[in-house]
Design a protein around this motif. Sequence first.
Motif, PDB file in Angstrom:
ATOM      1  N   VAL A  71       0.847  -1.201   0.000  1.00 30.76           N
ATOM      2  CA  VAL A  71       0.000   0.000   0.000  1.00 30.76           C
ATOM      3  C   VAL A  71       0.879   1.247   0.000  1.00 30.76           C
ATOM      4  N   ALA A  72       1.893   1.285   0.872  1.00 31.95           N
ATOM      5  CA  ALA A  72       2.775   2.450   0.948  1.00 31.95           C
ATOM      6  C   ALA A  72       3.504   2.699  -0.369  1.00 31.95           C
ATOM      7  N   ALA A  73       3.960   1.636  -1.022  1.00 32.09           N
ATOM      8  CA  ALA A  73       4.664   1.788  -2.298  1.00 32.09           C
ATOM      9  C   ALA A  73       3.742   2.357  -3.364  1.00 32.09           C
ATOM     10  N   GLU A  74       2.494   1.905  -3.383  1.00 31.32           N
ATOM     11  CA  GLU A  74       1.547   2.433  -4.368  1.00 31.32           C
ATOM     12  C   GLU A  74       1.128   3.858  -4.032  1.00 31.32           C
ATOM     13  N   VAL A  75       1.040   4.193  -2.756  1.00 25.31           N
ATOM     14  CA  VAL A  75       0.783   5.582  -2.363  1.00 25.31           C
ATOM     15  C   VAL A  75       1.933   6.460  -2.858  1.00 25.31           C
ATOM     16  N   ALA A  76       3.171   6.009  -2.636  1.00 24.89           N
ATOM     17  CA  ALA A  76       4.341   6.774  -3.079  1.00 24.89           C
ATOM     18  C   ALA A  76       4.373   6.912  -4.595  1.00 24.89           C
ATOM     19  N   ARG A  77       4.010   5.839  -5.294  1.00 28.65           N
ATOM     20  CA  ARG A  77       4.047   5.855  -6.769  1.00 28.65           C
ATOM     21  C   ARG A  77       2.975   6.766  -7.347  1.00 28.65           C
ATOM     22  N   THR A  78       1.773   6.731  -6.776  1.00 28.19           N
ATOM     23  CA  THR A  78       0.643   7.447  -7.362  1.00 28.19           C
ATOM     24  C   THR A  78       0.336   8.774  -6.700  1.00 28.19           C
ATOM     25  N   GLY A  79       0.706   8.927  -5.432  1.00 28.77           N
ATOM     26  CA  GLY A  79       0.335  10.118  -4.677  1.00 28.77           C
ATOM     27  C   GLY A  79      -1.125  10.105  -4.241  1.00 28.77           C
ATOM     28  N   LEU A  80      -1.796   8.957  -4.394  1.00 28.93           N
ATOM     29  CA  LEU A  80      -3.220   8.865  -4.068  1.00 28.93           C
ATOM     30  C   LEU A  80      -3.427   8.311  -2.670  1.00 28.93           C
ATOM     31  N   ARG A  81      -4.661   8.336  -2.226  1.00 30.79           N
ATOM     32  CA  ARG A  81      -5.066   7.771  -0.946  1.00 30.79           C
ATOM     33  C   ARG A  81      -5.522   6.336  -1.202  1.00 30.79           C
ATOM     34  N   LEU A  82      -4.872   5.367  -0.525  1.00 31.82           N
ATOM     35  CA  LEU A  82      -5.141   3.953  -0.748  1.00 31.82           C
ATOM     36  C   LEU A  82      -5.260   3.214   0.585  1.00 31.82           C
ATOM     37  N   ALA A  83      -6.030   2.149   0.580  1.00 31.88           N
ATOM     38  CA  ALA A  83      -6.178   1.298   1.763  1.00 31.88           C
ATOM     39  C   ALA A  83      -6.535  -0.112   1.312  1.00 31.88           C
ATOM     40  N   ALA A  84      -6.206  -1.097   2.163  1.00 31.24           N
ATOM     41  CA  ALA A  84      -6.544  -2.483   1.829  1.00 31.24           C
ATOM     42  C   ALA A  84      -6.631  -3.322   3.095  1.00 31.24           C
ATOM     43  N   ALA A  85      -7.483  -4.341   3.028  1.00 31.33           N
ATOM     44  CA  ALA A  85      -7.588  -5.331   4.102  1.00 31.33           C
ATOM     45  C   ALA A  85      -7.776  -6.695   3.465  1.00 31.33           C
ATOM     46  N   HIS A  86      -7.087  -7.699   4.021  1.00 33.99           N
ATOM     47  CA  HIS A  86      -7.227  -9.077   3.542  1.00 33.99           C
ATOM     48  C   HIS A  86      -7.635  -9.938   4.719  1.00 33.99           C
ATOM     49  N   ARG A  87      -8.600 -10.780   4.475  1.00 30.93           N
ATOM     50  CA  ARG A  87      -9.105 -11.670   5.517  1.00 30.93           C
ATOM     51  C   ARG A  87      -8.371 -13.000   5.466  1.00 30.93           C
ATOM     52  N   VAL A  88      -8.177 -13.603   6.617  1.00 32.15           N
ATOM     53  CA  VAL A  88      -7.623 -14.943   6.728  1.00 32.15           C
ATOM     54  C   VAL A  88      -8.578 -15.787   7.575  1.00 32.15           C
ATOM     55  N   GLY A  89      -8.365 -17.102   7.537  1.00 33.72           N
ATOM     56  CA  GLY A  89      -9.228 -18.012   8.273  1.00 33.72           C
ATOM     57  C   GLY A  89     -10.249 -18.643   7.354  1.00 33.72           C
ATOM     58  N   ALA A  90     -11.292 -19.190   7.958  1.00 35.08           N
ATOM     59  CA  ALA A  90     -12.349 -19.875   7.204  1.00 35.08           C
ATOM     60  C   ALA A  90     -13.354 -18.861   6.672  1.00 35.08           C
ATOM     61  N   SER A 103      -8.788   6.632  -3.730  1.00 33.61           N
ATOM     62  CA  SER A 103      -9.508   7.857  -4.064  1.00 33.61           C
ATOM     63  C   SER A 103      -8.548   8.827  -4.734  1.00 33.61           C
ATOM     64  N   ALA A 104      -9.113   9.605  -5.626  1.00 31.97           N
ATOM     65  CA  ALA A 104      -8.336  10.536  -6.434  1.00 31.97           C
ATOM     66  C   ALA A 104      -9.250  11.676  -6.875  1.00 31.97           C
ATOM     67  N   ALA A 105      -8.656  12.675  -7.450  1.00 31.65           N
ATOM     68  CA  ALA A 105      -9.450  13.792  -7.970  1.00 31.65           C
ATOM     69  C   ALA A 105     -10.377  13.322  -9.087  1.00 31.65           C
ATOM     70  N   HIS A 106      -9.905  12.377  -9.896  1.00 31.56           N
ATOM     71  CA  HIS A 106     -10.669  11.917 -11.059  1.00 31.56           C
ATOM     72  C   HIS A 106     -10.729  10.388 -11.104  1.00 31.56           C
ATOM     73  N   ARG A 107     -11.783   9.847 -11.724  1.00 35.58           N
ATOM     74  CA  ARG A 107     -12.028   8.410 -11.720  1.00 35.58           C
ATOM     75  C   ARG A 107     -10.950   7.589 -12.417  1.00 35.58           C
ATOM     76  N   ALA A 108     -10.403   8.065 -13.517  1.00 35.38           N
ATOM     77  CA  ALA A 108      -9.409   7.261 -14.243  1.00 35.38           C
ATOM     78  C   ALA A 108      -8.213   6.943 -13.348  1.00 35.38           C
ATOM     79  N   GLU A 109      -7.762   7.918 -12.578  1.00 34.90           N
ATOM     80  CA  GLU A 109      -6.637   7.690 -11.659  1.00 34.90           C
ATOM     81  C   GLU A 109      -6.997   6.660 -10.590  1.00 34.90           C
ATOM     82  N   ALA A 110      -8.189   6.775 -10.045  1.00 34.96           N
ATOM     83  CA  ALA A 110      -8.619   5.865  -8.980  1.00 34.96           C
ATOM     84  C   ALA A 110      -8.768   4.444  -9.502  1.00 34.96           C
ATOM     85  N   PHE A 111      -9.371   4.274 -10.685  1.00 32.17           N
ATOM     86  CA  PHE A 111      -9.508   2.936 -11.264  1.00 32.17           C
ATOM     87  C   PHE A 111      -8.143   2.312 -11.540  1.00 32.17           C
ATOM     88  N   ALA A 112      -7.232   3.082 -12.126  1.00 32.63           N
ATOM     89  CA  ALA A 112      -5.897   2.555 -12.432  1.00 32.63           C
ATOM     90  C   ALA A 112      -5.152   2.189 -11.155  1.00 32.63           C
TER      91      ALA A 112
END
Length: 140
Positions: A68-87, A100-109
Amino acid sequence: MPHTPELLAIVTDAPIDEAAIRDAVEAPECGALVMFHGIVRDHDGGRGVTALDYRSHPEAERLLAECVAAEVARTGLRLAAAHRVGALRIGDAALVAAASAAHRAEAFAAIEQLVERIKREVPIWKRQHFEAGESEWVGL
């Protein structure tokens, strides 16, 4: 749990708090917020799936935060993620990520790149359970 206004990265055995992921990236300057939900489906490779088990390396959360931090640094955007483990059951969220970004194309990419990076770099493995009673590990 690493956390700044632009970074939230969690590996959890509890259901993912999707609102917390969204809230971590929302900002008044952002006109687009894209979320990815990786959901447990009921089939794979032509076979019926009944459940999944996710297991993680002890360093998985740290490595998720690094992704997440590397992609924040690369894009300058606000990013978050969670992964579940277990059953997990059919319909459960296994991975939730947001950008999230100013425009949708950036956020989708950004969300696409983040999810691909997580799948490549974070040591979380899944075991699929099939209708016929057999199971298999995926991606080992």
